[in-house]
Design a protein around this motif. Structure first.
Motif, PDB file in Angstrom:
ATOM      1  N   UNK A   5       4.306  25.356  27.878  1.00 58.50           N
ATOM      2  CA  UNK A   5       3.333  25.483  28.958  1.00 58.50           C
ATOM      3  C   UNK A   5       3.896  24.911  30.267  1.00 58.50           C
ATOM      4  N   UNK A   6       4.536  23.768  30.186  1.00 61.79           N
ATOM      5  CA  UNK A   6       5.122  23.148  31.378  1.00 61.79           C
ATOM      6  C   UNK A   6       6.289  23.986  31.896  1.00 61.79           C
ATOM      7  N   UNK A   7       7.114  24.501  30.981  1.00 64.02           N
ATOM      8  CA  UNK A   7       8.244  25.354  31.381  1.00 64.02           C
ATOM      9  C   UNK A   7       7.735  26.582  32.127  1.00 64.02           C
ATOM     10  N   UNK A  24      14.796  23.446  46.826  1.00 63.73           N
ATOM     11  CA  UNK A  24      14.340  22.060  46.813  1.00 63.73           C
ATOM     12  C   UNK A  24      13.474  21.755  45.601  1.00 63.73           C
ATOM     13  N   UNK A  25      12.572  22.683  45.270  1.00 66.83           N
ATOM     14  CA  UNK A  25      11.719  22.505  44.094  1.00 66.83           C
ATOM     15  C   UNK A  25      12.560  22.472  42.823  1.00 66.83           C
ATOM     16  N   UNK A  26      13.470  23.422  42.706  1.00 70.24           N
ATOM     17  CA  UNK A  26      14.321  23.480  41.520  1.00 70.24           C
ATOM     18  C   UNK A  26      15.170  22.212  41.390  1.00 70.24           C
ATOM     19  N   UNK A  27      15.673  21.717  42.505  1.00 68.13           N
ATOM     20  CA  UNK A  27      16.490  20.499  42.492  1.00 68.13           C
ATOM     21  C   UNK A  27      15.656  19.295  42.077  1.00 68.13           C
ATOM     22  N   UNK A  28      14.428  19.204  42.578  1.00 67.94           N
ATOM     23  CA  UNK A  28      13.547  18.071  42.233  1.00 67.94           C
ATOM     24  C   UNK A  28      13.237  18.072  40.741  1.00 67.94           C
ATOM     25  N   UNK A  33      13.735  15.940  35.350  1.00 67.68           N
ATOM     26  CA  UNK A  33      13.632  16.263  33.931  1.00 67.68           C
ATOM     27  C   UNK A  33      14.972  16.547  33.234  1.00 67.68           C
ATOM     28  N   UNK A  34      16.025  16.851  34.003  1.00 70.35           N
ATOM     29  CA  UNK A  34      17.286  17.251  33.379  1.00 70.35           C
ATOM     30  C   UNK A  34      18.463  16.402  33.840  1.00 70.35           C
ATOM     31  N   UNK A  35      18.189  15.194  34.298  1.00 68.21           N
ATOM     32  CA  UNK A  35      19.236  14.242  34.677  1.00 68.21           C
ATOM     33  C   UNK A  35      20.211  14.844  35.688  1.00 68.21           C
ATOM     34  N   UNK A  36      19.675  15.609  36.656  1.00 65.21           N
ATOM     35  CA  UNK A  36      20.452  16.251  37.728  1.00 65.21           C
ATOM     36  C   UNK A  36      21.528  17.204  37.220  1.00 65.21           C
ATOM     37  N   UNK A  37      21.302  17.805  36.044  1.00 60.32           N
ATOM     38  CA  UNK A  37      22.273  18.742  35.477  1.00 60.32           C
ATOM     39  C   UNK A  37      21.785  20.176  35.687  1.00 60.32           C
ATOM     40  N   UNK A  38      22.444  20.884  36.590  1.00 66.27           N
ATOM     41  CA  UNK A  38      22.079  22.280  36.855  1.00 66.27           C
ATOM     42  C   UNK A  38      22.324  23.146  35.624  1.00 66.27           C
ATOM     43  N   UNK A  40      21.908  22.319  32.442  1.00 62.14           N
ATOM     44  CA  UNK A  40      20.787  22.182  31.501  1.00 62.14           C
ATOM     45  C   UNK A  40      19.560  22.922  32.040  1.00 62.14           C
ATOM     46  N   UNK A  41      19.325  22.825  33.351  1.00 62.46           N
ATOM     47  CA  UNK A  41      18.200  23.545  33.956  1.00 62.46           C
ATOM     48  C   UNK A  41      18.369  25.050  33.755  1.00 62.46           C
ATOM     49  N   UNK A  42      19.599  25.533  33.860  1.00 64.82           N
ATOM     50  CA  UNK A  42      19.874  26.956  33.629  1.00 64.82           C
ATOM     51  C   UNK A  42      19.564  27.322  32.181  1.00 64.82           C
ATOM     52  N   UNK A  43      19.983  26.482  31.233  1.00 65.68           N
ATOM     53  CA  UNK A  43      19.787  26.768  29.816  1.00 65.68           C
ATOM     54  C   UNK A  43      18.310  26.729  29.438  1.00 65.68           C
ATOM     55  N   UNK A  44      17.591  25.715  29.910  1.00 63.79           N
ATOM     56  CA  UNK A  44      16.199  25.521  29.497  1.00 63.79           C
ATOM     57  C   UNK A  44      15.245  26.440  30.239  1.00 63.79           C
ATOM     58  N   UNK A  45      15.411  26.567  31.554  1.00 70.38           N
ATOM     59  CA  UNK A  45      14.450  27.317  32.363  1.00 70.38           C
ATOM     60  C   UNK A  45      14.952  28.687  32.809  1.00 70.38           C
ATOM     61  N   UNK A  46      16.243  28.967  32.630  1.00 74.77           N
ATOM     62  CA  UNK A  46      16.775  30.266  33.014  1.00 74.77           C
ATOM     63  C   UNK A  46      17.022  30.413  34.499  1.00 74.77           C
TER      64      UNK A  46
END
Length: 156
Positions: A5-7, A24-28, A33-38, A40-46
């Motif tokens: 739901x949060x994703x 800016x939103x994606x970076x925040x 939530x992803x320890x500033x790892x782009x 991981x953000x790509x893997x989890x949120x696409x």
């Protein structure tokens, strides 16, 4: 860590934003939530990793990159070839006539768009690869106020 739901909420919010606000939103979210790892953000949120990285850089430096959307895409033929309309007029004016019944202000051209294209190459020195297609030339002729008559097939 993050529920589905949060994703979906994060994805929906990012989709509704554009440009530097989106980054800016994606970076925040990535920082929180992803320890500033782009990655991981790509893997989890696409999300696009390079977009997230740019957003992280913008947040870190405070310098916002300006998006130049106007420079994208293909430019109009008349912008790339500034003399094209004048050359088309010089070729077609000799081959055009007014509407015989004066019902319209259009000039009827007795020359086809294909013939105009060939004349631009042979008489005006344009490169074949640089000229727009036959259909685009027909649209330019229409925009300039010429109407092309369909060629009548000879009867045998």
């Amino acid at each position: 860590m993050l529920t589905d739901n949060i994703k979906s909420t994060f994805k929906d919010a990012a989709q509704k934003l554009t440009g530097n606000r989106k980054r800016g939103f994606m970076a925040k979210v990535t920082e929180d939530y992803f320890d500033s790892s782009a990655r991981i953000a790509e893997t989890v949120l696409g999300w696009n990793r390079s977009c997230v990285q740019l957003g992280l850089h913008e947040r870190r430096t405070g310098i916002v990159c300006v998006d130049n959307y106007q420079a994208r895409g293909r430019h109009k033929s008349v912008e790339v070839l500034p003399n094209l309309e004048a050359d088309i007029r010089s070729l077609v004016d000799a081959q055009s006539q007014a509407d015989p019944k004066f019902k319209s202000t259009f000039l009827y051209a007795r020359i086809s768009a294909r013939a105009v294209r060939e004349a631009l190459v042979s008489q005006k020195g344009y490169e074949d690869s640089k000229l727009p297609s036959r259909q685009t030339l027909g649209e330019i002729l229409n925009r300039l106020g010429y109407r092309l008559k369909k060629h009548k097939k000879p009867s045998h």
